[in-house]
Design a protein around this motif. Sequence first.
Motif, short mmCIF file in Angstrom:
data_model
loop_
_atom_site.label_atom_id
_atom_site.label_comp_id
_atom_site.label_asym_id
_atom_site.label_seq_id
_atom_site.Cartn_x
_atom_site.Cartn_y
_atom_site.Cartn_z
N CYS A 119 0.84 -1.20 0.00
CA CYS A 119 0.00 0.00 0.00
C CYS A 119 0.87 1.25 0.00
CB CYS A 119 -0.92 0.01 1.22
SG CYS A 119 -2.32 -1.11 1.11
N LEU A 120 1.88 1.25 0.85
CA LEU A 120 2.78 2.41 0.95
C LEU A 120 3.55 2.60 -0.36
CD1 LEU A 120 3.73 4.58 2.87
CD2 LEU A 120 5.49 3.03 3.71
N LYS A 121 4.01 1.50 -0.95
CA LYS A 121 4.76 1.55 -2.21
C LYS A 121 3.91 2.15 -3.34
CE LYS A 121 6.94 -1.61 -5.55
NZ LYS A 121 5.94 -1.54 -6.63
N HIS A 122 2.68 1.68 -3.46
CA HIS A 122 1.82 2.15 -4.56
C HIS A 122 1.35 3.58 -4.34
CE1 HIS A 122 1.62 -1.48 -7.00
NE2 HIS A 122 1.57 -2.17 -5.88
N ILE A 123 1.17 3.98 -3.10
CA ILE A 123 0.81 5.38 -2.83
C ILE A 123 1.96 6.30 -3.24
CG2 ILE A 123 0.35 7.08 -1.00
CD1 ILE A 123 -1.19 4.84 0.45
N GLU A 124 3.19 5.89 -2.93
CA GLU A 124 4.37 6.69 -3.31
C GLU A 124 4.52 6.76 -4.82
OE1 GLU A 124 7.49 4.76 -1.18
OE2 GLU A 124 7.06 5.80 0.70
N GLU A 125 4.23 5.65 -5.50
CA GLU A 125 4.36 5.63 -6.96
C GLU A 125 3.27 6.47 -7.63
OE1 GLU A 125 4.30 1.53 -8.03
OE2 GLU A 125 6.41 1.18 -7.49
N LEU A 126 2.07 6.42 -7.08
CA LEU A 126 0.95 7.15 -7.67
C LEU A 126 0.92 8.62 -7.26
CD1 LEU A 126 -1.76 4.38 -7.11
CD2 LEU A 126 -0.86 5.10 -9.33
N ASP A 133 -7.72 3.27 -6.52
CA ASP A 133 -6.46 3.28 -7.26
C ASP A 133 -5.45 2.32 -6.62
OD1 ASP A 133 -7.40 5.24 -8.99
OD2 ASP A 133 -6.64 6.89 -7.75
N ILE A 134 -5.35 2.39 -5.29
CA ILE A 134 -4.38 1.56 -4.58
C ILE A 134 -4.72 0.09 -4.74
CG2 ILE A 134 -3.33 1.09 -2.32
CD1 ILE A 134 -4.29 3.98 -1.55
N TRP A 135 -6.01 -0.23 -4.56
CA TRP A 135 -6.44 -1.63 -4.66
C TRP A 135 -6.21 -2.19 -6.06
CZ3 TRP A 135 -10.97 -3.59 -7.28
CH2 TRP A 135 -11.19 -4.96 -7.05
N LYS A 136 -6.55 -1.40 -7.08
CA LYS A 136 -6.34 -1.85 -8.47
C LYS A 136 -4.87 -2.07 -8.77
CE LYS A 136 -10.52 0.29 -10.40
NZ LYS A 136 -11.04 1.38 -11.25
N SER A 137 -4.01 -1.18 -8.28
CA SER A 137 -2.57 -1.31 -8.53
C SER A 137 -2.00 -2.55 -7.88
CB SER A 137 -1.84 -0.07 -8.00
OG SER A 137 -2.23 1.09 -8.70
N ILE A 138 -2.44 -2.82 -6.65
CA ILE A 138 -1.96 -4.01 -5.94
C ILE A 138 -2.45 -5.27 -6.63
CG2 ILE A 138 -2.15 -5.32 -3.78
CD1 ILE A 138 -2.21 -2.63 -2.31
N VAL A 143 1.62 -9.68 -7.15
CA VAL A 143 2.60 -10.06 -6.12
C VAL A 143 1.97 -10.93 -5.04
CG1 VAL A 143 4.13 -9.17 -4.33
CG2 VAL A 143 4.01 -8.02 -6.54
N LEU A 144 0.76 -10.58 -4.63
CA LEU A 144 0.10 -11.32 -3.56
C LEU A 144 -0.33 -12.70 -4.03
CD1 LEU A 144 -2.16 -8.58 -1.93
CD2 LEU A 144 -0.01 -9.47 -1.06
N LYS A 145 -0.11 -13.70 -3.19
CA LYS A 145 -0.52 -15.06 -3.52
C LYS A 145 -2.03 -15.23 -3.38
CE LYS A 145 3.93 -17.08 -2.13
NZ LYS A 145 4.59 -18.03 -1.21
N VAL A 146 -2.63 -14.45 -2.50
CA VAL A 146 -4.08 -14.49 -2.32
C VAL A 146 -4.65 -13.11 -2.61
CG1 VAL A 146 -4.09 -16.37 -0.65
CG2 VAL A 146 -3.84 -14.02 0.16
N ALA A 147 -5.86 -13.07 -3.11
CA ALA A 147 -6.48 -11.79 -3.46
C ALA A 147 -6.83 -11.01 -2.20
CB ALA A 147 -7.73 -12.02 -4.29
N CYS A 148 -6.64 -9.71 -2.25
CA CYS A 148 -7.04 -8.85 -1.14
C CYS A 148 -8.29 -8.09 -1.53
CB CYS A 148 -5.92 -7.88 -0.75
SG CYS A 148 -5.53 -6.66 -2.02
N THR A 149 -9.09 -7.73 -0.56
CA THR A 149 -10.32 -6.98 -0.83
C THR A 149 -10.05 -5.49 -0.68
OG1 THR A 149 -11.06 -7.01 1.47
CG2 THR A 149 -11.66 -8.90 0.09
N MET A 150 -10.96 -4.68 -1.23
CA MET A 150 -10.82 -3.23 -1.09
C MET A 150 -10.97 -2.81 0.38
SD MET A 150 -12.69 -0.19 -3.26
CE MET A 150 -12.56 -1.14 -4.77
N GLN A 151 -11.79 -3.56 1.13
CA GLN A 151 -11.96 -3.26 2.54
C GLN A 151 -10.67 -3.49 3.31
OE1 GLN A 151 -14.45 -1.87 4.20
NE2 GLN A 151 -13.37 -2.05 6.15
#
Length: 237
Positions: A119-126, A133-138, A143-151
């Motif tokens: 989250c921190l990495k994508h905020i810095e990049e964006l 935006d953050i959720w879509k980028s992640i 990279v994640l082996k399991v899907a994460c939710t927007m919540q």
Amino acid sequence: MSRPSMTPQKRAQPDSQSQPPALPENERILYELIKSRKNMGIWTADMKKETGLQNIVVTKALKSLQNKNLIKDVVNVHNKARKIFMAVEFEPSKEVSGGSWYSEGSLDTEFINILRKMCLKHIEELKVATIEDIWKSISASGVLKVACTMQQVLEIVRALALDKEIEELKSTGVGEFSTVQTGKVCYRSLRGREAPRVGHLSSIPCGVCPRISECTPDGVISPKTCVYYNKWLKLEF
């Protein structure tokens, strides 16, 4: 004379969801009780108390129901020593499972730490980013082996904001906010940005009061009679 139709009529099929399976009496009693508790499940001790069945009978019936894939045992994060059972079609409630941050009854700290860094990495990049935006980028990074939710992303981002690693603000729609709709909540990194320093007195009413020079302990203007000072202290004199 017309002949009656010989086409066999189809029998109405019973509703498999509403009709309990054919089970021995003890198993049926326990299965119906467990299913009635839905996503909360029920503790074995409560089953014995409510049904009046002996311990050995309950144990045997539960094992048979599990072998028939009708019930499952789940971990209660608040009391792992308790054996909780629920029908297989239900997923444990947050009160039982601990929510999305728990895996097999334990807090998934590895997943939390990875998602926090991402989250921190994508905020810095964006530069400036909304939760979407953050959720879509992640999600797109793979990279994640399991899907994460927007919540989940929202909860992590809010924690980062509380830790002063990022800041939450509303888009002005201009400049660095030009890609974000005006008024929409967004986030940006605080790395390289010096947080505004606040003096000790500026956070209390006295620091900005125009009549501070007239304020005395027992005067007409005093801390005892000042409604702003009392509200700040949340005290009553």
